[in-house]
Design a protein around this motif. Sequence first.
Motif, short mmCIF file in Angstrom:
data_model
loop_
_atom_site.label_atom_id
_atom_site.label_comp_id
_atom_site.label_asym_id
_atom_site.label_seq_id
_atom_site.Cartn_x
_atom_site.Cartn_y
_atom_site.Cartn_z
N TYR A 36 -4.57 10.43 7.16
CA TYR A 36 -5.41 11.08 5.98
C TYR A 36 -6.81 10.41 6.21
O TYR A 36 -7.02 9.20 6.30
N PHE A 91 -12.41 6.03 3.90
CA PHE A 91 -11.03 5.39 3.93
C PHE A 91 -10.02 5.96 4.42
O PHE A 91 -9.73 7.32 4.18
N ILE A 93 -6.33 6.43 5.92
CA ILE A 93 -4.83 6.15 5.39
C ILE A 93 -3.73 6.75 6.13
O ILE A 93 -4.04 7.90 6.59
N GLY A 108 0.54 3.46 4.15
CA GLY A 108 -0.11 2.33 4.59
C GLY A 108 -1.43 2.06 3.40
O GLY A 108 -1.41 2.47 2.68
N PRO A 109 -1.72 0.51 3.50
CA PRO A 109 -2.61 0.39 2.57
C PRO A 109 -4.12 0.77 2.79
O PRO A 109 -4.83 0.65 1.94
N GLY A 110 -4.23 1.33 3.67
CA GLY A 110 -5.59 1.98 4.01
C GLY A 110 -6.57 1.23 4.93
O GLY A 110 -6.49 -0.07 4.88
N GLY B 41 -9.18 0.85 -3.96
CA GLY B 41 -9.06 0.23 -2.58
C GLY B 41 -7.75 -0.09 -1.93
O GLY B 41 -7.59 -0.62 -0.87
N LYS B 42 -6.73 0.74 -2.20
CA LYS B 42 -5.45 0.66 -1.65
C LYS B 42 -4.90 2.04 -1.39
O LYS B 42 -5.23 2.86 -1.71
N GLY B 43 -3.83 2.03 -0.68
CA GLY B 43 -3.13 3.11 -0.44
C GLY B 43 -2.27 3.65 -1.52
O GLY B 43 -1.79 2.90 -2.40
N PRO B 44 -1.91 4.98 -1.38
CA PRO B 44 -0.91 5.29 -2.61
C PRO B 44 0.41 4.94 -2.47
O PRO B 44 0.91 4.68 -1.37
#
Lengths: 116, 113
Positions: A36, A91, A93, A108-110, B41-44
Amino acid sequence: GAVVSQHPSRVICKSGTSVKIECRSLDFQATTMFWYRQFPKKSLMLMATSNEGSKATYEQGVEKDKFLINHASLTLSTLTVTSAHPEDSSFYICSAEVQKFYNEQFFGPGTRLTVL
Amino acid sequence: GENVEQHPSTLSVQEGDSAVIKCTYSDSASNYFPWYKQELGKGPQLIIDIRSNVGEKKDQRIAVTLNKTAKHFSLHITETQPEDSAVYFCAARRNNAGNMLTFGGGTRLMVKP
């Protein structure tokens, strides 16, 4: 649980260079992973579906030669942004589908990509 | 294809109050509806989901309801806390392997202490 990691978490590069982002499923095997892209204050936009051992399926409008996806093993998918330009800054992801959890997707955290 | 609408886009509540976020979907074949919480700043992160064989599911302060006839589902957060502040996304999908999620536009929830 189902843990998905991404590396790097943040990358800054110059225009024209290529950047590789890794997505790993740490405690399970993922036949299917998804990539994504997310712009600031926007929703997630699916770029492609990555299936282990086969070519990725790209969404309409996503250049497959620009965003190369490789899913060579059941625990690793990579996204390579080739010849990056400032408009590729975003960003990114990944997520992995966990069949034992009724095909739920874990994210994942991106990776924050900035192209100068 | 599937289309998911989410409302409101922003929601501000006082700590301790309840928050409700609503989504509608268009594909009557969708049967899996997850909710994700995304911090800056994080993923879902998956916080709760519901499948079409149930109408309601609850997990502590979080609940989700589903109305298949009307094609809408809602997230309910009770006794909100400042740490609930985040962006919440609903999504819909046909629950077969490899099927893509379609996301709503997101709701920015702000819980004021």
